[in-house]
Design a protein around this motif. Sequence first.
Motif, PDB file in Angstrom:
ATOM      1  N   SER A 259     -12.647 -17.091 111.983  1.00 21.33           N
ATOM      2  CA  SER A 259     -11.907 -18.349 112.015  1.00 21.33           C
ATOM      3  C   SER A 259     -11.807 -18.792 113.465  1.00 21.33           C
TER       4      SER A 259
ATOM      5  N   VAL B 153      -9.061 -25.322 111.968  1.00 22.08           N
ATOM      6  CA  VAL B 153      -9.684 -24.005 111.864  1.00 22.08           C
ATOM      7  C   VAL B 153     -10.985 -24.164 111.078  1.00 22.08           C
ATOM      8  N   THR B 154     -12.058 -23.638 111.624  1.00 20.03           N
ATOM      9  CA  THR B 154     -13.330 -23.602 110.904  1.00 20.03           C
ATOM     10  C   THR B 154     -13.748 -22.145 110.780  1.00 20.03           C
ATOM     11  N   ARG B 155     -14.503 -21.869 109.739  1.00 18.52           N
ATOM     12  CA  ARG B 155     -15.008 -20.502 109.553  1.00 18.52           C
ATOM     13  C   ARG B 155     -16.502 -20.522 109.767  1.00 18.52           C
TER      14      ARG B 155
END
Length: 185
Positions: free
Chosen positions: A99, A110-112
């Motif tokens: 994350s 938030v990006t994964r």
Amino acid sequence: MSDTVPLTGEPLALDLVNTRPSTGDQLATPRDLLAWWTLEADRLSDEVPREVGDEDLAAVLAVREHIARVLDHVRRGERPPAADLSALNQAQRAAPAISELVRDGSALAVTRRREGAPGVRLAAELAEAAAGLLADPAVGKIRKCAADDCVLLFLPSHPRRRWCSATGCGNRVRVARHYQRHKAD
């Protein structure tokens, strides 16, 4: 990809296992993998790459076989092989999801993302999807299609569902029964 269109819309791990119907492997080549990945793109975090290689295909096929064996045991109420569970965990470790905080205009989001080759990243995400499915109590409801010549699995949304596809196997079975009943006419 084979002439048949893959069954999609089931839990992601089942969609992967269902790429090996009785009519032939729908993930026989890297090109097949790209076609399937494109079909499932809206359910996967990674963008579909422009190309994948044999090693990417091998990573996904290995995860598919481990998922299939574990599901087979779980569906029969048996303990799944430890080696298959370990392999699924290892596939997730090969490209763990991270994350990351990114600026999205004036806010943070938030990006994964995952690191590694496309096939390793996809295999990790599929193994993670399998872990979620296998830990879900609904896993005990997974059924095999009732059509004699079909090996596909599905998680019924209705208790009376019997076929992987009402328009495919369901219609084929109903038509065959109709002709069987009216054969003497």
